[in-house]
Design an enzyme around this catalytic site. Structure first.
Site, PDB file in Angstrom:
ATOM      1  N   GLU A  37      25.381  86.453  77.355  1.00 31.33           N
ATOM      2  CA  GLU A  37      26.839  86.462  77.470  1.00 31.33           C
ATOM      3  C   GLU A  37      27.203  86.018  78.880  1.00 31.33           C
ATOM      4  OE1 GLU A  37      30.577  89.631  77.484  1.00 31.33           O
ATOM      5  OE2 GLU A  37      28.593  90.299  76.802  1.00 31.33           O
ATOM      6  N   ASP A  80      37.221  95.019  82.437  1.00 30.44           N
ATOM      7  CA  ASP A  80      36.055  95.054  83.307  1.00 30.44           C
ATOM      8  C   ASP A  80      36.152  96.169  84.330  1.00 30.44           C
ATOM      9  OD1 ASP A  80      34.958  92.869  82.020  1.00 30.44           O
ATOM     10  OD2 ASP A  80      35.970  91.438  83.329  1.00 30.44           O
TER      11      ASP A  80
END
Length: 262
Positions: free
Chosen positions: A51, A62
């Site tokens: 990824e 995040d």
């Protein structure tokens, strides 16, 4: 090198059906001048897919480590175009999936982004801020380009919504282990096992669990309930601390060994 259509899901299915637990390391594109060597090292160390994060200035999902990795990449001048250009030269034999936010895709132009990602060798795309009901603009562009769209499912996803998401998922289903943002955790708890069970009860698409997986032991525990794991923050922390492709590759090898029962 442009991978064949359907490569992400086909490769992960073949690995899973052959008895392997799936390992998907996350690497922030542009985090380091040698960042493509990180991708190559991950592939050599036993990753089943990789990824790639395309940095965004407002990454809502995040945690602090990936935010810091994205900030460093942006400071180095990374752009979506530069990351795709670099990946076009990576020449690895495992599928690549990019993770980014729809603002990046919209700014580039949906059809253009999809086409250029596919031309760069990308097989799958993860868009965590685009809900199922708002995929209408992305879906035709992805289909035309031959991109597989990975869908995320969290512990809070209502039961009746899970089969709708998994039914739309391509490549793999991304199970979110924990509530909150990405990041290393001392323990995962029971949410991952519960969610993995819910997912595997309704889909045969490979189920890969992410968020919070930090150590080989955690990776093996989480994967025991699912088809595999995504590991990101623990690896990007190493890069932020100055480790290069060799040391990061060693860490991925340790994860691989734990998933293989070694």
């Amino acid at each position: 090198m442009k991978a064949p259509d359907g490569f992400l899901e086909a490769h992960l299915r073949a690995r899973r059906d052959g008895g392997a637990k799936l390992l998907v390391p996350y690497i922030t594109g542009g985090i380091d001048p040698r960042w493509v060597d990180l991708v190559r090292s991950a592939a050599d160390a036993g990753a089943d897919a990789i990824e790639i994060g395309i940095p965004f200035s407002d990454p809502v999902m995040d945690g602090p480590t990936i935010q810091a990795a994205s900030e460093r990449a942006l400071e180095h001048g990374a752009t979506p175009a530069s990351i795709l250009d670099d990946l076009a030269e990576a020449d690895v034999d495992v599928p690549l999936a990019v993770m980014t936010y729809f603002n990046i895709v919209f700014h580039a132009g949906v059809e253009r982004f999809a086409s250029e990602a596919r031309a760069a060798g990308i097989s799958g795309v993860i868009l965590p801020d685009v809900p199922l009901e708002e995929m209408g603009e992305w879906d035709p562009a992805a289909a035309a380009a031959g991109l597989e769209t990975v869908m995320l499912v969290s512990p809070l996803t209502p039961e009746d919504r899970v089969p709708r998401l998994t039914g739309r998922a391509q490549g793999f289903v991304y199970g979110v282990n924990l509530l909150g943002v990405t990041g290393e955790r001392a323990s995962i708890g029971s949410m991952a096992a519960d969610l993995a069970g819910r997912l595997k009860a309704v889909t045969d698409v490979p189920t890969v669990m992410g968020f919070g997986v930090s150590t080989p032991a955690q990776a093996a525990e989480v994967a025991s309930h699912a088809d595999g794991v995504v590991v990101g923050s623990a690896l990007m922390r190493r890069v932020l601390d100055g480790e290069g492709p060799l040391r990061v590759g060693q860490a991925i090898s340790e994860l691989r060994a734990a998933l293989d029962g070694g």
